[in-house]
Design a protein around this motif. Structure first.
Motif, PDB file in Angstrom:
ATOM      1  N   ARG A   8       0.834  -1.205   0.000  1.00  0.00           N
ATOM      2  CA  ARG A   8       0.000   0.000   0.000  1.00  0.00           C
ATOM      3  C   ARG A   8       0.873   1.261   0.000  1.00  0.00           C
ATOM      4  NH1 ARG A   8      -2.588  -1.023   4.376  1.00  0.00           N
ATOM      5  NH2 ARG A   8      -3.978  -2.500   3.336  1.00  0.00           N
ATOM      6  N   ILE A   9       1.919   1.240   0.809  1.00  0.00           N
ATOM      7  CA  ILE A   9       2.830   2.386   0.865  1.00  0.00           C
ATOM      8  C   ILE A   9       3.519   2.582  -0.483  1.00  0.00           C
ATOM      9  CG2 ILE A   9       5.002   3.222   1.862  1.00  0.00           C
ATOM     10  CD1 ILE A   9       4.099   1.980   4.522  1.00  0.00           C
ATOM     11  N   GLN A  10       3.960   1.485  -1.090  1.00  0.00           N
ATOM     12  CA  GLN A  10       4.623   1.585  -2.383  1.00  0.00           C
ATOM     13  C   GLN A  10       3.670   2.102  -3.451  1.00  0.00           C
ATOM     14  OE1 GLN A  10       7.988   1.140  -2.916  1.00  0.00           O
ATOM     15  NE2 GLN A  10       7.373   2.187  -4.805  1.00  0.00           N
ATOM     16  N   SER A  11       2.414   1.677  -3.371  1.00  0.00           N
ATOM     17  CA  SER A  11       1.408   2.153  -4.316  1.00  0.00           C
ATOM     18  C   SER A  11       1.203   3.661  -4.181  1.00  0.00           C
ATOM     19  CB  SER A  11       0.087   1.418  -4.077  1.00  0.00           C
ATOM     20  OG  SER A  11      -0.932   1.935  -4.897  1.00  0.00           O
ATOM     21  N   ILE A  12       1.199   4.145  -2.953  1.00  0.00           N
ATOM     22  CA  ILE A  12       1.047   5.583  -2.703  1.00  0.00           C
ATOM     23  C   ILE A  12       2.254   6.348  -3.239  1.00  0.00           C
ATOM     24  CG2 ILE A  12       0.930   7.345  -0.891  1.00  0.00           C
ATOM     25  CD1 ILE A  12      -0.651   5.244   0.785  1.00  0.00           C
ATOM     26  N   LEU A  13       3.446   5.805  -3.012  1.00  0.00           N
ATOM     27  CA  LEU A  13       4.664   6.459  -3.497  1.00  0.00           C
ATOM     28  C   LEU A  13       4.707   6.483  -5.024  1.00  0.00           C
ATOM     29  CD1 LEU A  13       7.293   5.024  -0.990  1.00  0.00           C
ATOM     30  CD2 LEU A  13       6.531   7.401  -1.154  1.00  0.00           C
ATOM     31  N   ASP A  14       4.299   5.386  -5.646  1.00  0.00           N
ATOM     32  CA  ASP A  14       4.257   5.335  -7.112  1.00  0.00           C
ATOM     33  C   ASP A  14       3.272   6.367  -7.657  1.00  0.00           C
ATOM     34  OD1 ASP A  14       6.103   3.294  -7.145  1.00  0.00           O
ATOM     35  OD2 ASP A  14       4.624   1.691  -7.374  1.00  0.00           O
ATOM     36  N   ALA A  15       2.149   6.498  -6.970  1.00  0.00           N
ATOM     37  CA  ALA A  15       1.143   7.479  -7.389  1.00  0.00           C
ATOM     38  C   ALA A  15       1.669   8.901  -7.218  1.00  0.00           C
ATOM     39  CB  ALA A  15      -0.136   7.289  -6.577  1.00  0.00           C
ATOM     40  N   ALA A  16       2.359   9.147  -6.106  1.00  0.00           N
ATOM     41  CA  ALA A  16       2.924  10.475  -5.860  1.00  0.00           C
ATOM     42  C   ALA A  16       3.950  10.823  -6.936  1.00  0.00           C
ATOM     43  CB  ALA A  16       3.573  10.522  -4.481  1.00  0.00           C
ATOM     44  N   LYS A  17       4.778   9.854  -7.293  1.00  0.00           N
ATOM     45  CA  LYS A  17       5.776  10.079  -8.341  1.00  0.00           C
ATOM     46  C   LYS A  17       5.094  10.445  -9.661  1.00  0.00           C
ATOM     47  CE  LYS A  17       9.153   7.121  -8.592  1.00  0.00           C
ATOM     48  NZ  LYS A  17       9.935   5.889  -8.913  1.00  0.00           N
ATOM     49  N   LYS A  18       4.024   9.736  -9.968  1.00  0.00           N
ATOM     50  CA  LYS A  18       3.288   9.987 -11.211  1.00  0.00           C
ATOM     51  C   LYS A  18       2.678  11.386 -11.215  1.00  0.00           C
ATOM     52  CE  LYS A  18      -0.591   8.116 -13.907  1.00  0.00           C
ATOM     53  NZ  LYS A  18      -1.637   7.048 -13.951  1.00  0.00           N
ATOM     54  N   VAL A  19       2.065  11.771 -10.106  1.00  0.00           N
ATOM     55  CA  VAL A  19       1.412  13.082 -10.029  1.00  0.00           C
ATOM     56  C   VAL A  19       2.447  14.204  -9.985  1.00  0.00           C
ATOM     57  CG1 VAL A  19      -0.122  14.549  -8.662  1.00  0.00           C
ATOM     58  CG2 VAL A  19      -0.640  12.117  -8.921  1.00  0.00           C
ATOM     59  N   PHE A  20       3.528  14.019  -9.231  1.00  0.00           N
ATOM     60  CA  PHE A  20       4.586  15.032  -9.186  1.00  0.00           C
ATOM     61  C   PHE A  20       5.190  15.248 -10.573  1.00  0.00           C
ATOM     62  CE2 PHE A  20       5.670  14.019  -4.469  1.00  0.00           C
ATOM     63  CZ  PHE A  20       4.651  14.861  -4.053  1.00  0.00           C
ATOM     64  N   THR A  21       5.329  14.155 -11.334  1.00  0.00           N
ATOM     65  CA  THR A  21       5.915  14.245 -12.669  1.00  0.00           C
ATOM     66  C   THR A  21       4.995  15.001 -13.625  1.00  0.00           C
ATOM     67  OG1 THR A  21       7.129  12.166 -12.372  1.00  0.00           O
ATOM     68  CG2 THR A  21       6.788  12.918 -14.629  1.00  0.00           C
ATOM     69  N   SER A  22       3.702  14.727 -13.544  1.00  0.00           N
ATOM     70  CA  SER A  22       2.759  15.328 -14.493  1.00  0.00           C
ATOM     71  C   SER A  22       2.314  16.734 -14.091  1.00  0.00           C
ATOM     72  CB  SER A  22       1.526  14.432 -14.644  1.00  0.00           C
ATOM     73  OG  SER A  22       0.845  14.303 -13.409  1.00  0.00           O
ATOM     74  N   LYS A  23       2.193  16.990 -12.785  1.00  0.00           N
ATOM     75  CA  LYS A  23       1.664  18.276 -12.330  1.00  0.00           C
ATOM     76  C   LYS A  23       2.716  19.196 -11.722  1.00  0.00           C
ATOM     77  CE  LYS A  23      -2.207  19.117 -12.184  1.00  0.00           C
ATOM     78  NZ  LYS A  23      -3.335  18.700 -11.330  1.00  0.00           N
ATOM     79  N   GLY A  24       3.849  18.622 -11.327  1.00  0.00           N
ATOM     80  CA  GLY A  24       4.820  19.397 -10.564  1.00  0.00           C
ATOM     81  C   GLY A  24       4.474  19.329  -9.088  1.00  0.00           C
ATOM     82  N   TYR A  25       5.466  19.535  -8.240  1.00  0.00           N
ATOM     83  CA  TYR A  25       5.232  19.400  -6.799  1.00  0.00           C
ATOM     84  C   TYR A  25       4.198  20.399  -6.298  1.00  0.00           C
ATOM     85  CZ  TYR A  25       5.984  19.467  -1.773  1.00  0.00           C
ATOM     86  OH  TYR A  25       5.782  19.425  -0.407  1.00  0.00           O
ATOM     87  N   LEU A  26       4.329  21.640  -6.717  1.00  0.00           N
ATOM     88  CA  LEU A  26       3.489  22.706  -6.173  1.00  0.00           C
ATOM     89  C   LEU A  26       2.012  22.498  -6.493  1.00  0.00           C
ATOM     90  CD1 LEU A  26       4.333  25.087  -4.455  1.00  0.00           C
ATOM     91  CD2 LEU A  26       4.287  26.527  -6.490  1.00  0.00           C
ATOM     92  N   LYS A  27       1.716  22.045  -7.709  1.00  0.00           N
ATOM     93  CA  LYS A  27       0.325  21.894  -8.135  1.00  0.00           C
ATOM     94  C   LYS A  27      -0.275  20.540  -7.753  1.00  0.00           C
ATOM     95  CE  LYS A  27       0.611  25.112 -12.033  1.00  0.00           C
ATOM     96  NZ  LYS A  27       0.447  25.286 -13.500  1.00  0.00           N
ATOM     97  N   ALA A  28       0.567  19.600  -7.396  1.00  0.00           N
ATOM     98  CA  ALA A  28       0.067  18.274  -7.017  1.00  0.00           C
ATOM     99  C   ALA A  28      -0.714  18.363  -5.709  1.00  0.00           C
ATOM    100  CB  ALA A  28       1.231  17.306  -6.858  1.00  0.00           C
ATOM    101  N   THR A  29      -1.807  17.628  -5.623  1.00  0.00           N
ATOM    102  CA  THR A  29      -2.612  17.620  -4.404  1.00  0.00           C
ATOM    103  C   THR A  29      -2.707  16.202  -3.848  1.00  0.00           C
ATOM    104  OG1 THR A  29      -4.730  17.187  -5.512  1.00  0.00           O
ATOM    105  CG2 THR A  29      -4.007  19.499  -5.347  1.00  0.00           C
ATOM    106  N   MET A  30      -2.981  16.123  -2.569  1.00  0.00           N
ATOM    107  CA  MET A  30      -3.141  14.814  -1.939  1.00  0.00           C
ATOM    108  C   MET A  30      -4.372  14.096  -2.493  1.00  0.00           C
ATOM    109  SD  MET A  30      -0.571  14.391   0.053  1.00  0.00           S
ATOM    110  CE  MET A  30      -0.651  13.516   1.619  1.00  0.00           C
ATOM    111  N   ASP A  31      -5.384  14.851  -2.902  1.00  0.00           N
ATOM    112  CA  ASP A  31      -6.573  14.241  -3.505  1.00  0.00           C
ATOM    113  C   ASP A  31      -6.202  13.518  -4.800  1.00  0.00           C
ATOM    114  OD1 ASP A  31      -8.790  15.002  -1.749  1.00  0.00           O
ATOM    115  OD2 ASP A  31      -8.308  17.052  -2.331  1.00  0.00           O
ATOM    116  N   GLU A  32      -5.367  14.161  -5.620  1.00  0.00           N
ATOM    117  CA  GLU A  32      -4.948  13.550  -6.884  1.00  0.00           C
ATOM    118  C   GLU A  32      -4.079  12.322  -6.644  1.00  0.00           C
ATOM    119  OE1 GLU A  32      -4.701  17.407  -9.868  1.00  0.00           O
ATOM    120  OE2 GLU A  32      -3.186  17.164  -8.300  1.00  0.00           O
ATOM    121  N   ILE A  33      -3.228  12.401  -5.642  1.00  0.00           N
ATOM    122  CA  ILE A  33      -2.368  11.260  -5.316  1.00  0.00           C
ATOM    123  C   ILE A  33      -3.212  10.094  -4.808  1.00  0.00           C
ATOM    124  CG2 ILE A  33      -0.541  10.452  -3.771  1.00  0.00           C
ATOM    125  CD1 ILE A  33       0.597  13.346  -3.910  1.00  0.00           C
ATOM    126  N   ALA A  34      -4.200  10.400  -3.975  1.00  0.00           N
ATOM    127  CA  ALA A  34      -5.095   9.350  -3.466  1.00  0.00           C
ATOM    128  C   ALA A  34      -5.855   8.692  -4.610  1.00  0.00           C
ATOM    129  CB  ALA A  34      -6.072   9.948  -2.454  1.00  0.00           C
TER     130      ALA A  34
END
Length: 218
Positions: free
Chosen positions: A14-40
């Motif tokens: 589950r933790i790895q899945s969250i990290l993979d999702a965060a990496k995907k969202v950070f890559t596509s949106k950038g850190y500043l625009k990424a939200t926890m809702d999008e990562i979830a």
């Protein structure tokens, strides 16, 4: 016992899945625009589930960066061992080895490396909580201390010319990061690994040639 092992395995996945999702969202949106809702949403978990493991978005970023920073440190320590045991016997080999230590992190974690690049480029360290920023700075500082130590040792051994090691470490790191960023920007829609690597090798050779003290000059 079996149930506990299963729960631990499910937690790790589950933790790895969250990290993979965060990496995907950070890559596509950038850190500043990424939200926890999008990562979830990308991780297919609820936002409260993320907060069970990560206090905030910057904890996710820090956790993603750790393998990258740790790999650079491990590679630099290998260079140090090779230098001290005589496996590196000239300036060209030393500069190449340091270059390779940094480049290895990009080879094995290209997406994470690019997230780090964009984060630094946009000057977002101030967006991190002080304790996270301090921890990340400490990790990076350790790597540059090792790098500067290698350069100092190379100068003492007569392998490379005497220059400011702080500036030299920045030249090596900056060349690597800058070239990767440039090639990505120029050819973002094409595979550029070969071109990027060739350009990096040219930069590496130019720096090594400029810094190396030839045997007859020692």
């Amino acid at each position: 016992m079996v149930c506990q092992l299963r729960r631990d395995r499910e937690k790790a996945l589950r933790i790895q899945s969250i990290l993979d999702a965060a990496k995907k969202v950070f890559t596509s949106k950038g850190y500043l625009k990424a939200t926890m809702d999008e990562i979830a949403l990308a991780a297919e978990v609820t936002k409260p589930t993320i907060y069970l493991y990560f206090k905030a978005k910057d904890d996710l970023f820090f956790t993603l960066m750790l393998p990258l920073v740790d790999d650079i440190r491990q590679q630099l320590l290998k260079v140090e061992n090779n230098l001290l045991t005589g496996k590196i016997g000239n300036g060209t080999s030393l500069i190449t080895a340091i270059f390779n230590a940094f480049y290895h992190a990009y080879e094995i974690l290209p997406s994470t490396f690019r997230i780090m690049q964009l984060f630094q480029q946009q000057g977002l360290m101030g967006e991190l909580r002080p304790e996270v920023r301090s921890a990340l700075n400490d990790q990076g500082r350790t790597n540059f201390i090792i790098c500067r130590k290698l350069l100092t040792r190379g100068m003492e051994m007569g392998y490379i010319k005497k220059v400011n090691v702080y500036e030299m470490a920045d030249v090596i790191w900056g060349s690597l990061v800058g070239i990767i960023q440039l090639e990505d920007a120029k050819f973002y829609d094409r595979k550029t690994k070969r071109l990027t690597e060739n350009t990096l090798r040219l930069a590496e050779r130019l720096i090594a040639e400029a810094m190396t003290i030839k045997t007859e000059e020692r």
